[in-house]
Scaffold this motif. Sequence first.
Motif, PDB file in Angstrom:
ATOM      1  N   UNK A 234      18.796 -41.770  16.622  1.00  0.00           N
ATOM      2  CA  UNK A 234      18.539 -41.837  15.182  1.00  0.00           C
ATOM      3  C   UNK A 234      19.024 -40.574  14.485  1.00  0.00           C
ATOM      4  N   UNK A 235      18.769 -39.420  15.114  1.00  0.00           N
ATOM      5  CA  UNK A 235      19.237 -38.166  14.538  1.00  0.00           C
ATOM      6  C   UNK A 235      20.755 -38.111  14.440  1.00  0.00           C
ATOM      7  N   UNK A 236      21.436 -38.593  15.460  1.00  0.00           N
ATOM      8  CA  UNK A 236      22.903 -38.604  15.432  1.00  0.00           C
ATOM      9  C   UNK A 236      23.420 -39.550  14.346  1.00  0.00           C
ATOM     10  N   UNK A 237      22.763 -40.706  14.214  1.00  0.00           N
ATOM     11  CA  UNK A 237      23.205 -41.686  13.206  1.00  0.00           C
ATOM     12  C   UNK A 237      22.989 -41.164  11.790  1.00  0.00           C
ATOM     13  N   UNK A 238      22.022 -40.281  11.615  1.00  0.00           N
ATOM     14  CA  UNK A 238      21.777 -39.722  10.282  1.00  0.00           C
ATOM     15  C   UNK A 238      22.770 -38.612   9.952  1.00  0.00           C
ATOM     16  N   UNK A 239      23.324 -37.946  10.982  1.00  0.00           N
ATOM     17  CA  UNK A 239      24.239 -36.828  10.745  1.00  0.00           C
ATOM     18  C   UNK A 239      25.701 -37.236  10.687  1.00  0.00           C
ATOM     19  N   UNK A 240      26.037 -38.382  11.303  1.00  0.00           N
ATOM     20  CA  UNK A 240      27.443 -38.763  11.410  1.00  0.00           C
ATOM     21  C   UNK A 240      27.628 -40.226  11.001  1.00  0.00           C
ATOM     22  N   UNK A 241      28.862 -40.604  10.620  1.00  0.00           N
ATOM     23  CA  UNK A 241      29.150 -42.013  10.344  1.00  0.00           C
ATOM     24  C   UNK A 241      28.913 -42.860  11.594  1.00  0.00           C
ATOM     25  N   UNK A 242      28.478 -44.101  11.372  1.00  0.00           N
ATOM     26  CA  UNK A 242      28.177 -44.990  12.500  1.00  0.00           C
ATOM     27  C   UNK A 242      29.386 -45.181  13.403  1.00  0.00           C
ATOM     28  N   UNK A 243      30.586 -45.168  12.816  1.00  0.00           N
ATOM     29  CA  UNK A 243      31.790 -45.378  13.605  1.00  0.00           C
ATOM     30  C   UNK A 243      32.042 -44.295  14.632  1.00  0.00           C
ATOM     31  N   UNK A 244      31.485 -43.093  14.416  1.00  0.00           N
ATOM     32  CA  UNK A 244      31.641 -42.019  15.393  1.00  0.00           C
ATOM     33  C   UNK A 244      30.589 -42.091  16.494  1.00  0.00           C
ATOM     34  N   UNK A 245      29.411 -42.584  16.151  1.00  0.00           N
ATOM     35  CA  UNK A 245      28.295 -42.584  17.100  1.00  0.00           C
ATOM     36  C   UNK A 245      28.234 -43.872  17.918  1.00  0.00           C
ATOM     37  N   UNK A 246      28.358 -45.017  17.238  1.00  0.00           N
ATOM     38  CA  UNK A 246      28.121 -46.311  17.874  1.00  0.00           C
ATOM     39  C   UNK A 246      28.965 -46.571  19.120  1.00  0.00           C
ATOM     40  N   UNK A 247      30.265 -46.197  19.159  1.00  0.00           N
ATOM     41  CA  UNK A 247      31.042 -46.490  20.367  1.00  0.00           C
ATOM     42  C   UNK A 247      30.484 -45.884  21.644  1.00  0.00           C
ATOM     43  N   UNK A 248      29.672 -44.831  21.540  1.00  0.00           N
ATOM     44  CA  UNK A 248      29.093 -44.245  22.744  1.00  0.00           C
ATOM     45  C   UNK A 248      28.140 -45.215  23.439  1.00  0.00           C
ATOM     46  N   UNK A 249      27.603 -46.190  22.694  1.00  0.00           N
ATOM     47  CA  UNK A 249      26.696 -47.159  23.311  1.00  0.00           C
ATOM     48  C   UNK A 249      27.416 -48.042  24.321  1.00  0.00           C
ATOM     49  N   UNK A 250      28.754 -48.098  24.250  1.00  0.00           N
ATOM     50  CA  UNK A 250      29.508 -48.895  25.219  1.00  0.00           C
ATOM     51  C   UNK A 250      29.462 -48.271  26.609  1.00  0.00           C
ATOM     52  N   UNK A 251      28.967 -47.037  26.698  1.00  0.00           N
ATOM     53  CA  UNK A 251      28.771 -46.425  28.012  1.00  0.00           C
ATOM     54  C   UNK A 251      27.536 -46.994  28.714  1.00  0.00           C
ATOM     55  N   UNK A 252      26.649 -47.643  27.969  1.00  0.00           N
ATOM     56  CA  UNK A 252      25.400 -48.157  28.546  1.00  0.00           C
ATOM     57  C   UNK A 252      25.666 -49.123  29.703  1.00  0.00           C
ATOM     58  N   UNK A 253      26.503 -50.175  29.519  1.00  0.00           N
ATOM     59  CA  UNK A 253      26.733 -51.071  30.663  1.00  0.00           C
ATOM     60  C   UNK A 253      27.474 -50.393  31.808  1.00  0.00           C
TER      61      UNK A 253
END
Length: 298
Positions: A234-253
């Motif tokens: 949440x802190x990262x999403x508030x500091x940066x555009x979603x396009x910079x943060x969201x792709x990191x979730x693809x590391x989850x699988x």
Amino acid sequence: MTVRDRLLAVVVAVLWGANFIAIHVGLAHFQPIFLAGLRMLVLAVPTVLLVPRPRVPLRWLLGYGLGFGTLQFLFLFLGMYAGMPTGLASLVLQASGPFTLVLGALLLREHVTARQWAGIGVAVAGLATIALARAQSAALLPVVLTLLGALGWAAGNLSSRLAQRDGADVDPLHLTLWMTVVPPVPLLAVSALVEGPGAWAAVGAMFSGPGLPGLGALVYLSLVATVLAAGIWTGLMRRYPAGLVAPHSLLVPVVGMSLAMVLLGERPSATELVAGAVVVGGVLVASAPARRRVPVPV
């Protein structure tokens, strides 16, 4: 993003990937529906007592809790309990990304670009390949249940978005915590009907020696995967555009499948690995931000 924040995003992906191992351990000690409700109950009680309720419309808070907190984990836990491999579950749940785009287009009239539709098509093709491979081994039901969990996550995403749009000065972490207040009642009620009151016996057993892994799994699911990881994200999403943060979730699988191979001895087939790469690629294309056109000097 700074190097520190990129590392934090990777840490969150690792914590969320390990979340599926914790689910696997938890399901060995608890009934699936009961575990889903207990996980949320552990957070709901202190939230009501200590966290201010976010000023958002009640309908969106309920929608967020029912979609993200109730349907997602109800079907995910049932799917894994029915035999969905742990690593594959972490991959198939990524269908929530394309589902969110489609629901946003259908229900909220949000614009979806041709490139995003193409990414959705690629991801769906990968998921269909996995489903077909599983159907040939009579293991389609767990895949369908996990996809229903991804659909619940997508519905929760839309409600969360609408809550933050229509709310006043919304703290995303407070919204996430108050989301946990919704699921315990329906989940524990369904557990009582389907699994019986005996499911509560596991609560007492988890404080004994053989039950300690179940207690550890519950603590991880509630505090580490939800509060700690979601708080950092949440802190990262508030500091940066979603396009910079969201792709990191693809590391989850990637983390989930790797840990399942190392710790649980799971060995996905070559078809599932290739289809998984296709799904991740499609989600990445569908979730990438639109490129801004640079004006050409006249």
